[in-house]
Motif scaffolding. Structure first.
Motif, PDB file in Angstrom:
ATOM      1  N   SER A 215     -36.587  33.705   2.837  1.00 22.36           N
ATOM      2  CA  SER A 215     -37.137  33.071   4.074  1.00 22.36           C
ATOM      3  C   SER A 215     -36.954  33.938   5.363  1.00 22.36           C
ATOM      4  CB  SER A 215     -36.994  31.660   4.471  1.00 22.36           C
ATOM      5  OG  SER A 215     -35.832  31.428   4.543  1.00 22.36           O
TER       6      SER A 215
ATOM      7  N   THR B 184     -43.977  29.180  12.040  1.00 18.52           N
ATOM      8  CA  THR B 184     -44.105  28.485  10.514  1.00 18.52           C
ATOM      9  C   THR B 184     -42.895  29.332   9.904  1.00 18.52           C
ATOM     10  OG1 THR B 184     -46.228  27.956  10.599  1.00 18.52           O
ATOM     11  CG2 THR B 184     -44.859  27.891   8.525  1.00 18.52           C
ATOM     12  N   SER B 185     -42.846  30.587   9.917  1.00 15.16           N
ATOM     13  CA  SER B 185     -41.691  31.192   9.267  1.00 15.16           C
ATOM     14  C   SER B 185     -40.339  31.124   9.799  1.00 15.16           C
ATOM     15  CB  SER B 185     -42.170  32.678   9.357  1.00 15.16           C
ATOM     16  OG  SER B 185     -41.326  33.492   8.617  1.00 15.16           O
TER      17      SER B 185
ATOM     18  N   ASN C 215     -39.401  27.548   8.797  1.00 16.34           N
ATOM     19  CA  ASN C 215     -38.858  27.670   7.286  1.00 16.34           C
ATOM     20  C   ASN C 215     -37.414  28.342   7.215  1.00 16.34           C
ATOM     21  OD1 ASN C 215     -39.172  27.475   4.736  1.00 16.34           O
ATOM     22  ND2 ASN C 215     -40.449  29.124   4.451  1.00 16.34           N
TER      23      ASN C 215
ATOM     24  N   MET D 272     -38.582  37.463   4.959  1.00 16.19           N
ATOM     25  CA  MET D 272     -39.911  37.286   5.413  1.00 16.19           C
ATOM     26  C   MET D 272     -40.108  37.058   7.018  1.00 16.19           C
ATOM     27  SD  MET D 272     -42.838  34.723   4.556  1.00 16.19           S
ATOM     28  CE  MET D 272     -44.304  34.400   5.215  1.00 16.19           C
ATOM     29  N   LEU D 273     -39.260  36.653   7.514  1.00 18.22           N
ATOM     30  CA  LEU D 273     -39.137  36.487   9.064  1.00 18.22           C
ATOM     31  C   LEU D 273     -39.048  37.802   9.840  1.00 18.22           C
ATOM     32  CD1 LEU D 273     -39.246  34.467  11.536  1.00 18.22           C
ATOM     33  CD2 LEU D 273     -36.798  34.433  11.190  1.00 18.22           C
TER      34      LEU D 273
END
Length: 101
Positions: free
Chosen positions: A78, A38-39, A42, A81-82
């Motif tokens: 994003s 999901t990451s 995104n 975060m990944l």
């Protein structure tokens, strides 16, 4: 005086604003692979959105000067975060390998 237990929610439901009001239901937990996928999706989507908005701004389709910097901030966040998820996974793997030996 009673103390209420902490309700843990999966990371996949954290982005939904209405999920903060309800406790997590049984069976909504996702694995790390799903969270990472999901990451990843995104990060790809926000990067494509940034590229599209930069193109539209270059041809004069976007009049709002704030649209492109906002899209850039979303893409940067994003991706950050990944990268943090990847780093934590590697740290966890290395710790498990250290404990196992």
């Amino acid at each position: 005086m009673s103390i209420d237990p902490i309700q843990l929610r999966s990371i996949g439901t954290m982005g939904k604003m209405d999920s903060f009001d309800r406790p997590a239901s049984e069976g909504t937990a996702t694995g790390f692979g799903d969270v990472f996928k999901t990451s990843w999706n995104n990060a790809v989507d926000t990067a494509q959105d940034l590229t599209q908005k930069q193109y539209l701004q270059s041809i004069g389709e976007i009049d709002d000067t704030h649209t492109v910097p906002i899209a850039a901030a979303k893409a940067e966040l994003s991706l950050s975060m990944l990268i943090n998820l990847r780093n934590k996974a590697l740290e966890s793997y290395n710790e498990l390998m250290r404990i196992g030996m």
